[in-house]
Scaffold this motif. Structure first.
Motif, PDB file in Angstrom:
ATOM      1  N   GLY A   1       0.814  -1.198   0.000  1.00  0.00           N
ATOM      2  CA  GLY A   1       0.000   0.000   0.000  1.00  0.00           C
ATOM      3  C   GLY A   1       0.850   1.250   0.000  1.00  0.00           C
ATOM      4  O   GLY A   1       2.038   1.204   0.335  1.00  0.00           O
ATOM      5  N   PRO A   2       0.257   2.387  -0.355  1.00  0.00           N
ATOM      6  CA  PRO A   2       1.025   3.632  -0.430  1.00  0.00           C
ATOM      7  C   PRO A   2       1.540   4.119   0.916  1.00  0.00           C
ATOM      8  O   PRO A   2       2.468   4.927   0.960  1.00  0.00           O
TER       9      PRO A   2
ATOM     10  N   THR B   1       1.079   8.851  12.741  1.00  0.00           N
ATOM     11  CA  THR B   1       0.875   7.556  12.109  1.00  0.00           C
ATOM     12  C   THR B   1      -0.120   6.727  12.910  1.00  0.00           C
ATOM     13  O   THR B   1      -0.459   7.049  14.061  1.00  0.00           O
ATOM     14  N   HIS B   2      -0.557   5.647  12.283  1.00  0.00           N
ATOM     15  CA  HIS B   2      -1.423   4.708  12.982  1.00  0.00           C
ATOM     16  C   HIS B   2      -0.729   4.202  14.242  1.00  0.00           C
ATOM     17  O   HIS B   2       0.467   3.947  14.256  1.00  0.00           O
ATOM     18  N   GLY B   3      -1.506   4.067  15.312  1.00  0.00           N
ATOM     19  CA  GLY B   3      -0.984   3.512  16.551  1.00  0.00           C
ATOM     20  C   GLY B   3      -0.256   4.477  17.448  1.00  0.00           C
ATOM     21  O   GLY B   3       0.431   4.050  18.390  1.00  0.00           O
TER      22      GLY B   3
ATOM     23  N   PHE C   1      -0.838   9.637   8.342  1.00  0.00           N
ATOM     24  CA  PHE C   1      -0.024   8.574   7.771  1.00  0.00           C
ATOM     25  C   PHE C   1      -0.559   7.223   8.252  1.00  0.00           C
ATOM     26  O   PHE C   1       0.103   6.468   8.957  1.00  0.00           O
ATOM     27  N   ASP C   2      -1.794   6.957   7.880  1.00  0.00           N
ATOM     28  CA  ASP C   2      -2.530   5.786   8.328  1.00  0.00           C
ATOM     29  C   ASP C   2      -3.498   5.387   7.223  1.00  0.00           C
ATOM     30  O   ASP C   2      -4.308   6.212   6.781  1.00  0.00           O
ATOM     31  N   PRO C   3      -3.455   4.148   6.735  1.00  0.00           N
ATOM     32  CA  PRO C   3      -4.388   3.739   5.685  1.00  0.00           C
ATOM     33  C   PRO C   3      -5.839   3.770   6.118  1.00  0.00           C
ATOM     34  O   PRO C   3      -6.741   3.721   5.269  1.00  0.00           O
ATOM     35  N   LEU C   4      -6.102   3.885   7.429  1.00  0.00           N
ATOM     36  CA  LEU C   4      -7.481   3.971   7.918  1.00  0.00           C
ATOM     37  C   LEU C   4      -7.994   5.407   7.978  1.00  0.00           C
ATOM     38  O   LEU C   4      -9.155   5.632   8.329  1.00  0.00           O
TER      39      LEU C   4
ATOM     40  N   LEU D   1       1.217   0.421   9.873  1.00  0.00           N
ATOM     41  CA  LEU D   1       0.138  -0.506   9.526  1.00  0.00           C
ATOM     42  C   LEU D   1       0.180  -0.724   8.018  1.00  0.00           C
ATOM     43  O   LEU D   1      -0.290   0.106   7.248  1.00  0.00           O
ATOM     44  N   ASP D   2       0.760  -1.855   7.606  1.00  0.00           N
ATOM     45  CA  ASP D   2       0.873  -2.168   6.185  1.00  0.00           C
ATOM     46  C   ASP D   2      -0.416  -2.805   5.675  1.00  0.00           C
ATOM     47  O   ASP D   2      -1.182  -3.410   6.439  1.00  0.00           O
ATOM     48  N   LEU D   3      -0.639  -2.687   4.376  1.00  0.00           N
ATOM     49  CA  LEU D   3      -1.844  -3.231   3.771  1.00  0.00           C
ATOM     50  C   LEU D   3      -1.943  -4.740   3.966  1.00  0.00           C
ATOM     51  O   LEU D   3      -3.026  -5.280   4.213  1.00  0.00           O
ATOM     52  N   SER D   4      -0.820  -5.441   3.881  1.00  0.00           N
ATOM     53  CA  SER D   4      -0.845  -6.892   4.091  1.00  0.00           C
ATOM     54  C   SER D   4      -1.287  -7.228   5.511  1.00  0.00           C
ATOM     55  O   SER D   4      -2.013  -8.212   5.740  1.00  0.00           O
ATOM     56  N   GLU D   5      -0.883  -6.420   6.483  1.00  0.00           N
ATOM     57  CA  GLU D   5      -1.316  -6.623   7.868  1.00  0.00           C
ATOM     58  C   GLU D   5      -2.817  -6.373   8.002  1.00  0.00           C
ATOM     59  O   GLU D   5      -3.518  -7.102   8.723  1.00  0.00           O
ATOM     60  N   MET D   6      -3.309  -5.344   7.316  1.00  0.00           N
ATOM     61  CA  MET D   6      -4.741  -5.064   7.353  1.00  0.00           C
ATOM     62  C   MET D   6      -5.541  -6.267   6.862  1.00  0.00           C
ATOM     63  O   MET D   6      -6.549  -6.647   7.462  1.00  0.00           O
ATOM     64  N   HIS D   7      -5.084  -6.863   5.753  1.00  0.00           N
ATOM     65  CA  HIS D   7      -5.770  -8.037   5.218  1.00  0.00           C
ATOM     66  C   HIS D   7      -5.727  -9.192   6.218  1.00  0.00           C
ATOM     67  O   HIS D   7      -6.737  -9.875   6.435  1.00  0.00           O
TER      68      HIS D   7
END
Length: 309
Positions: A191-192, A271-273, A241-244, A198-204
């Motif tokens: 992910g961008p 960032t996330h977290g 800086f968080d995909p959410l 929090l990476d996109l692969s972790e989200m999945h």
């Protein structure tokens, strides 16, 4: 994106780069997450009151950590907190510094829920545990503010919606960089915003561990709710800086458009977290204080005057 992360987050990124983010061994993942939180926090400060770990006699017995100040600003109001960690990791101990600060600074009774974790206990186990605690406290005539970060923000929003459906709405909700929608399963990554916590692969991985084979509905993804007009007064905070981030922003906008009293508090350079490292990172510490202050404003808006019934 024109913003850049806060400079003091460099210490966090260094730890992230040195970690084995690809591990899917549950025990190792949970231990690593606990170590990561512990690395960035100070010893627990003194608390003027009583802190207990116990099991509430709810529908299904649920473990909680309770913070009861010696003097409460609003007796009868309880803030129920749901920790983050992707529904897979995390605990009330991991979020202790934040819940302790909320209870201490706002002099609020706080109940932090140790809900069951996925993938051993997929949806709706975590939601059921959170609902059980809220229902138990409501049955004791407590007024309830639900709050949570990340996956905990998802649970708080879902609890709010379910309690509206049951005719027993909570009094307010505070959602901290919440996960409110399913990740795009057609885009496995990268992910961008990978590399910021929090990476996109972790989200999945987290989503699939929690959702299991259950069809996606608004109890899993609160952003799917078609009608938010009955939602309680709400605080939503996001990190840039968080995909959410976009999920929280969309949810806040929909609440505002629905006429719900809503305060949206973005932190575009965090960032996330960030709650997990607020003790040691000044920009995150300032954000934590700002969020606690806004929770205080939210609580004040739904509080009853002292001596009222």
């Amino acid at each position: 994106m024109t913003e850049t992360p806060e400079p003091d987050l460099a210490a966090v990124f260094e730890v992230i780069r040195g970690s084995d983010g690809g591990s899917r061994d549950l025990s190792a993942m949970r231990a690593d997450y606990a170590d990561y939180i512990d690395y960035f926090r100070d010893p627990a400060p003194d608390f003027d009151g009583v802190i207990t770990d116990e099991v509430l006699p709810a529908t299904c017995e649920v473990a909680v950590r309770q913070y009861l100040p010696s003097v409460e600003s609003d007796p009868g109001l309880v803030l129920v907190y749901f920790h983050g960690g992707g529904w897979v990791t995390g605990s009330p101990e991991g979020t202790d510094r934040f819940t302790r600060a909320v209870a201490s600074q706002l002099r609020l009774h706080v109940v932090s829920v140790d809900y069951r974790l996925a993938p051993e206990h997929p949806f709706p186990a975590a939601l059921d545990d959170c609902l059980s605690v809220v229902e138990y406290l409501q049955n004791l005539s407590h007024r309830i503010v639900v709050a949570g970060d990340s996956a905990g923000g998802n649970l708080a929003a879902a609890v709010s919606q379910v309690r509206v459906d049951a005719g027993c709405p909570v009094d307010a909700q505070a959602l901290i960089y919440p996960a409110l929608a399913a990740p795009d399963q057609d885009r496995p990554g990268p992910g961008p915003l990978d590399g910021y916590g929090l990476d996109l692969s972790e989200m999945h991985y987290f989503w699939n561990s929690y959702a299991g084979t259950h069809s996606v509905d608004r109890r899993l993804a609160p952003l799917l709710s078609e009608d938010l007009r009955s939602a309680p007064p709400t605080l939503v905070t996001t990190a840039g800086f968080d995909p959410l981030c976009s999920e929280g922003e969309k949810y806040a906008q929909r609440l505002i458009e629905s006429g719900v009293r809503t305060h949206y508090l973005p932190f575009p350079r965090l960032t996330h977290g960030w709650i997990d490292f607020a003790d040691r990172i000044p920009s995150a510490y300032e954000a934590r204080d700002a969020v606690i202050a806004e929770i205080g404003t939210l609580v004040a808006a739904v509080s009853m005057p002292v001596g009222s019934t």
